[in-house]
Design a protein around this motif. Sequence first.
Motif: not given
Length: 1017
Positions: A700-721
């Motif tokens: 789980f991406k614990k730092d999603w609230r402080s991470a750049p938006a691109t990192q969050v997009e990549n993380y969720v995108g990986i689940i979609h992929d």
Amino acid sequence: MSMNNASNVFLDPNANRFQVNIINEDHDNNETTQEDVGSDPPHYEETSFTDETHNRLRISYRPGKRELHDNFRQNGEKPEASLHPYDTHSKMYYLQTFGHNTMDPVPKIDYYRNTGSVSGNKLNRPSLLEIHEQLAKNIAVSTGSVERVANGESSAGDETAASKEEENKTGFVKFGWVKGVLVRCMLNIWGVMLFIRLSWIVGQAGIGLGVIIILLATMVTSITGLSTSAIATNGFVRGGGAYYLISRSLGPEFGGSIGLIFAFANAVAVAMYVVGFAETVVELLKESDTLMVDECNDIRIIGTITVVCLLGISVAGMEWEAKAQVILLIVLLVAIVNFFIGTVIPTNTEKKARGFFNYQASIFAENFGPDFRSGEGFFSVFAIFFPAATGILAGANISGDLKVMSMVSGFGPLITAGIFSATLSSALASLVSAPKVFQALCKDNVYKGLEFFAKGYGKNNEPIRGYVLTFAIAMAFILIAELNTIAPIISNFFLASYALINFSCFHASYAKSPGWRPAFRYYNMWVSLFGALLCCGVMFVINWWAALITYAIELFLYIYVTYKKPEVNWGSSTQALYFVNALDSALALTTVEDHVKNFRPQCLALTGAPMVRPALLDITHAFTKNNGLCICCEVYTGPRKLCVKEMNSGMEKKQAWLTKNKRKAFYAAVAADSFRDGVKSLLQASGLGRMKPNTLVIGFKKDWRSAPATQVENYVGIIHDAFDFELGVIIIRISQGFDISQVLQVQEELEKLEQERLALEATIKENDFEEGKRGICGFFKKASTLNISKHETKESTINTIQSMHVGEFNQRLLEASTQFKKKQGKGTIDIWWLFDDGGLTILIPYILTIRKKWKNCKLRIFTGGKVNRIEEEKLVMASLLSKFRIKFADINIICDINIKPNKESWKFFEEMIEPYRLHESCKDMTTAEKLKRETPWKITDAELEAFKEKSYRQVRLNELLQEHSRAANLIVLSLPVARKGAVSDYLYMAWLEILSKNLPPVLMVRGNHKNVLTFYS
């Protein structure tokens, strides 16, 4: 370059084989160059493959430098500076090969040597990166470097040139095939058995069976000789004899076991041959009535003196040993010739009375058949003769046979000299062989406690320590003087070596490794296998209990070496066969269709470097160990050159970490432009055939609230992929997080500091004595050193106090990272099976419960239902689990999942997503559209309203989890799925956050909605 100009090169008789032109990139002197061309033939860049008479460089020269160039060519002198001393670093020389700019060197043997090669220096060819990348423009080429590259060398050659030259001057003593092979083999074959036992064997078995016995023994040794030739010509063979051949072919397990007993057998063989020699001398003393004490003690005295003399010859060096062997061979050959001469000399009455009648057909016919006596038979006679093939003396009492041989020969004393030559040469060969084999074994560090004997002395690297050990073993057995008992075991030790040499040849051929290319072609793999089986059979024929003892010792040593796993890699045929078997199994698996009964989770775990997120690996390994595939994956992003370099350098290290920590997993890494692209590649291309991942495991991406938006997009995108590629997904969350890279960095720094401290203490101790000798000055210096060390100690104490809270945090993180390595106490694994995903949500916890560390945990099932159908729902679920044959402790039907959460929980959720909301309803349409374009990742009011019920459910589920599963060892929960293009990344992350917040370790699982469970047989 035109062919007309190039053709002159091939007609030039003085052209060297490989010429390199150095072409300057300066274009300022074109006119001058053209003028030169008019007066002299042009020097084109060229490569010539004609005469090697003059080994020089063709170079282009500037105006005014012709004299320097001519002087260089005629006198062979090299200018002290570079070829063009006034060139700046902005001028670049290209090395011209085959008519175009290249750094490619020609093929050369020095590129293929091992690092520690004794026959030449290993050179490093230009790397693919150096050739593939754009050539740097700021490199000046000196004369020396030009010559090195022209000859296909590199800077590595300079570092070892001096040592190489010295080695050539005083290098190893090497023998040709006559001294090194032929002489030694002849001395062993024409050894003691030829003089001592041959007449007895023919007397027992007759001429016919005697010839069969000799042919059978010859067949075993001939097959072994063919196998040895094949192995010995498949590359460079170093010292160590049979041990080296077997270990490099079959690996350290076989080589280490046979090497130790082979060295021991040679050491005991020294005692046997020396006793044979001593008994001959004692027999002569007995005939002349000049015994010193008695027969037994005289054998010990003469044997001791003989071994000391042989040791002196061996320690003196291989040259002396070789000279002694040649002298002994000459004596042996003269004795053999003397015997044949004696057979044609007419017999006298005395010889006839003793049974010798020269060559007669009637006697030949009479003696052709066997006449076994004293309980002897074919195999017992064969058992006595065959040790001649191994070079071991079998039987000690030789006086009777010696008298027969002396009577038949032309000159009796020569037979005695032949006996002396045969025994002493064999003893000397064994005395030299045993330490060499033992030294090779110790150098390989197969047995950790024997490094002491690996050290060599002198230019020949003589194993002096091994000589002393062999001398001690030989002396011990000479003093025992009871060799008949141990002789069969030693014979079997040699036979075991022969068997493994034959098996090595068969195994290497059977493995079909491209590296198996012996220059000797007259062998057959099946003949080698037959030879191995024949050797094993002969072992039992000679002595069955000795064969069993030999096998037991070999098996024990094999198990020991296998358990210790020495860190060596010799490219053995065992490794090649592992690959062939794995490849065949993988190909066979592709023909087997998938079946739900054989489903197993095959996980692609995004751990990064496996040592950085050990807890994520541990929990994944818990349900894949001995059951499914586990691949630890890492994605490198950034400049490709740096990424590939870092990735390749760490690949073996990280796989070795997995092996060392007994994690049955593979490590895979990719270099990509972005993290998501790298994971896409892994999801599609990982695995082989049927062994492909079917489940993505991610922390789980614990730092999603402080991470750049691109990192969050990549993380969720990986689940979609993963869902797009029809993989199941498991998201794991623990309270402290998985990443312990900070802890590893601190540990590494502490280890460096500790090493520095130890080195400083050692230096201070070494200097204490010298400083103390300098009187008062030394005292003050010592005092200042102590003050400095005290000051440093105070500073370190302050730093320790300041960083104590960091240390406590690291300690908690470290403990959390090892929580899945520990055995779980009695407790529960709570399964919240809310949605049917094919059964992965229930299969994963079931697999955990059959593991040793989780077997004390019971399964509790939680699922949704209606208030008025609680009992019916329980019965339905119990019936389903029973059909799946999954044991459970309890079933709970949750009826209030869809009610609204309490206000505090919902308020927390709203505050959490507030920074990521767009609030477009509070703005005019133009501003709202602009904000949507600038921040498309934000949560719109319309989206939040559309998925309000689903958001309520996630918040409510966390309340229920807090109520029912707060004390569970592990929670397995159905993972909510975000519809692509409808649910924003931040809203989905908020769902996962609120769903798994403040809970024990949580596995959020979603299968690919294909059955992984079945109740059919």
